[in-house]
Write an enzyme that holds these catalytic residues in place. Sequence first.
Site, PDB file in Angstrom:
ATOM      1  N   GLN A  48       0.847  -1.195   0.000  1.00 36.63           N
ATOM      2  CA  GLN A  48       0.000   0.000   0.000  1.00 36.63           C
ATOM      3  C   GLN A  48       0.881   1.243   0.000  1.00 36.63           C
ATOM      4  OE1 GLN A  48      -2.161   2.802   0.004  1.00 36.63           O
ATOM      5  NE2 GLN A  48      -3.658   1.319   0.745  1.00 36.63           N
ATOM      6  N   GLN A  72     -19.899   1.798  -1.494  1.00 36.42           N
ATOM      7  CA  GLN A  72     -18.933   1.434  -2.538  1.00 36.42           C
ATOM      8  C   GLN A  72     -18.184   0.169  -2.137  1.00 36.42           C
ATOM      9  OE1 GLN A  72     -16.028   4.417  -3.394  1.00 36.42           O
ATOM     10  NE2 GLN A  72     -14.727   3.007  -4.544  1.00 36.42           N
ATOM     11  N   GLU A  90      -8.648   0.474   1.056  1.00 37.80           N
ATOM     12  CA  GLU A  90      -8.202   0.190   2.430  1.00 37.80           C
ATOM     13  C   GLU A  90      -8.826   1.143   3.437  1.00 37.80           C
ATOM     14  OE1 GLU A  90      -4.189  -0.176   5.201  1.00 37.80           O
ATOM     15  OE2 GLU A  90      -4.035  -0.572   3.051  1.00 37.80           O
TER      16      GLU A  90
END
Length: 294
Positions: A48, A72, A90
């Site tokens: 990430q 979403q 995330e």
Amino acid sequence: MLKKGLGKGLDMLFESAPHEDEAAAESSVSPQDVSETQLTLIEPNRNQPRRSFDPEKIDELAQSIREHGLIQPIIITPAQNGRYTIVAGERRWRAAKKAGLKTVPTVIREYSPEETAQIALIENLQREDLNPIEEAAGYRRLMDEFSLTQEAVSEKIGKSRSAVANSLRLLSLDDELQKLVSDGKISGGHARALLAVGDNDARRELADKIISGGLNVRQAETLAKKLSKPKRTKPQQPPNDAYTAELERIGDRISSELGTKVSISETKKRGRIEIEYYGADDLERILSALGINL
């Protein structure tokens, strides 16, 4: 092999504006693509690109999820032992955990580790809440890990090549100055003004003045020009003030056009133009601006 066209707004995943709030509905996937996945089976991507998550914004998103649900879906890809790795979302995953959800809506896609890393980078870079150093580091990772040019990065992110090049220049600042940018004590515009000052001590001096004086970017740029003016050798004959002023004006114009420190000096028999650059990418940008293609 990476899929061609990966990125470009993550069209394969999202069709609406990439800068909308993550709590808003922006997924273009069909309902049959969405499934509920246990939150405990989902783990974040170790690659990430975002290094920090604002706790206050996570709390706000968690509250929205408690009231409206997670609208979403999170994009995930199969990992080992029946688990999944987050490709995009995330922040939503963290907020869903904080909101106490047991399952979350997900879209499961088959991606290689390389594709997962690239999509995660692009998804983050297309949002507006990365600090300038995180953004620049993301561009650098795309170039280094996936052998992309600045032009290719600009196409995938949807920004101009000059914007990518100017962002990458921030990485030439030392760690102390980069931290000032990451912490929000000076802006990306202020940091670019620092780059016009070649000496590292002078850059720190300018940064201190920006912070203590609350200088805006234009004021910082003006002060940077004063600090970066070269010390001229004493001429052998009385100077022509008008001519000297014209040389300074020309130097300032070239510096503005090239986006870097430019100095012009002259002796009795010859003159010199010095153009500073900060790494290979910056040199490439300057050569391109001069119309020189290697």
